[in-house]
Motif scaffolding. Sequence first.
Motif, PDB file in Angstrom:
ATOM      1  N   VAL A  85     -74.043 -26.650 133.442  1.00 10.38           N
ATOM      2  CA  VAL A  85     -73.328 -25.310 133.180  1.00 10.38           C
ATOM      3  C   VAL A  85     -71.924 -25.551 133.489  1.00 10.38           C
ATOM      4  O   VAL A  85     -71.614 -25.975 134.562  1.00 10.38           O
ATOM      5  CB  VAL A  85     -73.963 -24.294 133.765  1.00 10.38           C
ATOM      6  CG1 VAL A  85     -73.110 -23.005 133.559  1.00 10.38           C
ATOM      7  CG2 VAL A  85     -75.440 -23.900 133.469  1.00 10.38           C
ATOM      8  N   VAL A  87     -68.164 -24.714 134.414  1.00  8.37           N
ATOM      9  CA  VAL A  87     -67.410 -23.737 135.021  1.00  8.37           C
ATOM     10  C   VAL A  87     -65.978 -23.946 134.820  1.00  8.37           C
ATOM     11  O   VAL A  87     -65.544 -24.800 135.338  1.00  8.37           O
ATOM     12  CB  VAL A  87     -68.406 -23.359 136.157  1.00  8.37           C
ATOM     13  CG1 VAL A  87     -67.456 -22.128 136.786  1.00  8.37           C
ATOM     14  CG2 VAL A  87     -69.645 -22.929 136.125  1.00  8.37           C
ATOM     15  N   SER A 152     -69.541 -10.986 130.920  1.00  9.84           N
ATOM     16  CA  SER A 152     -70.453 -12.028 130.891  1.00  9.84           C
ATOM     17  C   SER A 152     -70.118 -13.383 131.110  1.00  9.84           C
ATOM     18  O   SER A 152     -68.774 -13.836 130.794  1.00  9.84           O
ATOM     19  CB  SER A 152     -71.108 -11.742 129.381  1.00  9.84           C
ATOM     20  OG  SER A 152     -71.974 -12.857 129.159  1.00  9.84           O
ATOM     21  N   GLY A 153     -70.902 -14.189 131.722  1.00 12.68           N
ATOM     22  CA  GLY A 153     -70.645 -15.532 132.103  1.00 12.68           C
ATOM     23  C   GLY A 153     -69.796 -15.579 133.471  1.00 12.68           C
ATOM     24  O   GLY A 153     -69.672 -16.730 133.915  1.00 12.68           O
ATOM     25  N   SER A 154     -69.476 -14.726 134.089  1.00 11.16           N
ATOM     26  CA  SER A 154     -69.064 -14.595 135.445  1.00 11.16           C
ATOM     27  C   SER A 154     -69.964 -15.319 136.513  1.00 11.16           C
ATOM     28  O   SER A 154     -71.130 -15.105 136.454  1.00 11.16           O
ATOM     29  CB  SER A 154     -68.747 -13.296 136.180  1.00 11.16           C
ATOM     30  OG  SER A 154     -67.868 -12.393 135.460  1.00 11.16           O
ATOM     31  N   VAL A 164     -75.187 -16.568 137.546  1.00 12.37           N
ATOM     32  CA  VAL A 164     -74.226 -16.360 136.189  1.00 12.37           C
ATOM     33  C   VAL A 164     -74.543 -15.051 135.543  1.00 12.37           C
ATOM     34  O   VAL A 164     -75.768 -14.887 135.425  1.00 12.37           O
ATOM     35  CB  VAL A 164     -74.475 -17.358 135.350  1.00 12.37           C
ATOM     36  CG1 VAL A 164     -73.439 -17.196 134.216  1.00 12.37           C
ATOM     37  CG2 VAL A 164     -73.919 -18.754 136.135  1.00 12.37           C
ATOM     38  N   PRO A 166     -75.470 -12.548 133.127  1.00 10.17           N
ATOM     39  CA  PRO A 166     -75.726 -12.710 131.745  1.00 10.17           C
ATOM     40  C   PRO A 166     -75.113 -11.783 130.604  1.00 10.17           C
ATOM     41  O   PRO A 166     -75.053 -12.016 129.455  1.00 10.17           O
ATOM     42  CB  PRO A 166     -77.282 -12.533 131.623  1.00 10.17           C
ATOM     43  CG  PRO A 166     -77.829 -11.798 132.726  1.00 10.17           C
ATOM     44  CD  PRO A 166     -76.607 -12.020 133.910  1.00 10.17           C
ATOM     45  N   ARG A 178     -66.237 -18.792 135.955  1.00 11.32           N
ATOM     46  CA  ARG A 178     -66.815 -18.122 134.523  1.00 11.32           C
ATOM     47  C   ARG A 178     -67.058 -19.294 133.493  1.00 11.32           C
ATOM     48  O   ARG A 178     -66.714 -20.459 133.701  1.00 11.32           O
ATOM     49  CB  ARG A 178     -65.758 -17.487 133.764  1.00 11.32           C
ATOM     50  CG  ARG A 178     -64.581 -18.150 133.599  1.00 11.32           C
ATOM     51  CD  ARG A 178     -63.284 -17.336 133.084  1.00 11.32           C
ATOM     52  NE  ARG A 178     -61.915 -18.129 133.198  1.00 11.32           N
ATOM     53  CZ  ARG A 178     -61.597 -18.679 131.885  1.00 11.32           C
ATOM     54  NH1 ARG A 178     -62.191 -18.734 130.779  1.00 11.32           N
ATOM     55  NH2 ARG A 178     -60.212 -19.200 132.433  1.00 11.32           N
ATOM     56  N   THR A 179     -68.372 -19.030 132.696  1.00  8.69           N
ATOM     57  CA  THR A 179     -68.523 -19.885 132.065  1.00  8.69           C
ATOM     58  C   THR A 179     -69.101 -19.635 130.444  1.00  8.69           C
ATOM     59  O   THR A 179     -69.210 -18.081 130.543  1.00  8.69           O
ATOM     60  CB  THR A 179     -70.008 -20.825 132.514  1.00  8.69           C
ATOM     61  OG1 THR A 179     -70.563 -21.714 131.482  1.00  8.69           O
ATOM     62  CG2 THR A 179     -71.133 -19.690 132.564  1.00  8.69           C
ATOM     63  N   SER A 180     -68.924 -20.182 129.333  1.00  5.77           N
ATOM     64  CA  SER A 180     -69.429 -19.515 128.024  1.00  5.77           C
ATOM     65  C   SER A 180     -70.874 -19.867 127.731  1.00  5.77           C
ATOM     66  O   SER A 180     -71.282 -19.628 126.731  1.00  5.77           O
ATOM     67  CB  SER A 180     -68.483 -20.588 127.064  1.00  5.77           C
ATOM     68  OG  SER A 180     -68.681 -21.861 127.200  1.00  5.77           O
ATOM     69  N   VAL A 181     -71.495 -20.768 128.646  1.00  2.00           N
ATOM     70  CA  VAL A 181     -72.826 -20.784 128.467  1.00  2.00           C
ATOM     71  C   VAL A 181     -73.696 -19.578 128.601  1.00  2.00           C
ATOM     72  O   VAL A 181     -73.727 -18.862 129.528  1.00  2.00           O
ATOM     73  CB  VAL A 181     -73.412 -21.779 129.440  1.00  2.00           C
ATOM     74  CG1 VAL A 181     -75.003 -21.927 129.283  1.00  2.00           C
ATOM     75  CG2 VAL A 181     -72.935 -23.330 129.246  1.00  2.00           C
ATOM     76  N   PRO A 182     -74.479 -19.097 127.427  1.00  2.00           N
ATOM     77  CA  PRO A 182     -75.184 -17.765 127.452  1.00  2.00           C
ATOM     78  C   PRO A 182     -76.309 -17.911 128.254  1.00  2.00           C
ATOM     79  O   PRO A 182     -77.240 -18.986 128.047  1.00  2.00           O
ATOM     80  CB  PRO A 182     -75.592 -17.572 125.831  1.00  2.00           C
ATOM     81  CG  PRO A 182     -75.418 -19.094 125.575  1.00  2.00           C
ATOM     82  CD  PRO A 182     -74.511 -19.675 126.075  1.00  2.00           C
TER      83      PRO A 182
END
Length: 208
Positions: A85, A87, A152-154, A164, A166, A178-182
Motif C-alpha cells: 500500500v 502512502v 477515503s484513503g486516510s 486506512v 475505506p 493518505r493512499t489511493s488504494v481502495p
Amino acid sequence: MIRDVRPAGTRALLVTFDSLADVVAFHGGLDRAALTGVTEVVSGARTLLVRFDPGCTDTGRLRTRLDDVVPVAASGHTDGDPVVVPVTYDGEDLDAVAATTGMTTDELVAWHTGQVWTSAFCGFAPGFSYLTGTAPSLDLPRRDTSRTAVPSGSVALAGEFSAVYPRTSPCGWQLIGRTSVPMWSLDRDPPALAPAGTRLRFVAAARA
C-alpha cells in the motif's frame, strides 16, 4: 492461548482468547490447519467465530481439532507476499504524532513502513481493517476531538493499531498520510482488500 470455547448456535463455535495477539496467532494457525468442515472464521478483538458445515463435522469433533491447531506468530505469517500500500505521508497529525513519540517525521515514516502489518479484525465500516504491526506499538491516544469527516484513503494510527479509512467517515484517530488504494470495492472478490489475516506493507510515496 484459548480461554474458552462454547457453541454459537448449531453451526459455529465461539473461541475466546486473553489477547488480540493470541487471536491473530491462532487465526493464522487455523488457516494453515484447514480443518475439515470449517466454512468461515470471523475475527474479533478477543474472539474467533468458527463456522462449520454440520454435514462434515460437529461441535464436539471440531472442538477436539482446535486443540491441535498450532498458533503462528505474526512474524511467521509467510504465506505469500504482503499487499503493498503506497502512502503519501503528509497527514494533518504527522508532526504532532512525531513530537508525541519523540521521533522526527522521517523516523515515524520509517517506523510505519519498516514492518509488516496484519489485519487482526474488521469493523466500524465495510473494508475497515484494524492492523497490528510487527514492531513495538506506539500506543498512541486518539485525538481529543474527533473530526466529523476525513477523506477515503486516510491512513491513521490509534492505540496499537493502524488503519486506512475505506470511505469518507468521522475519525478520532491520528492522521499520518493518505493512499489511493481502495480498501473496499464491489469489483473485487472479496470486496475488502484486507480481511482478517491479510498481511500488508506500507511504502512511502512522494510527499506533497
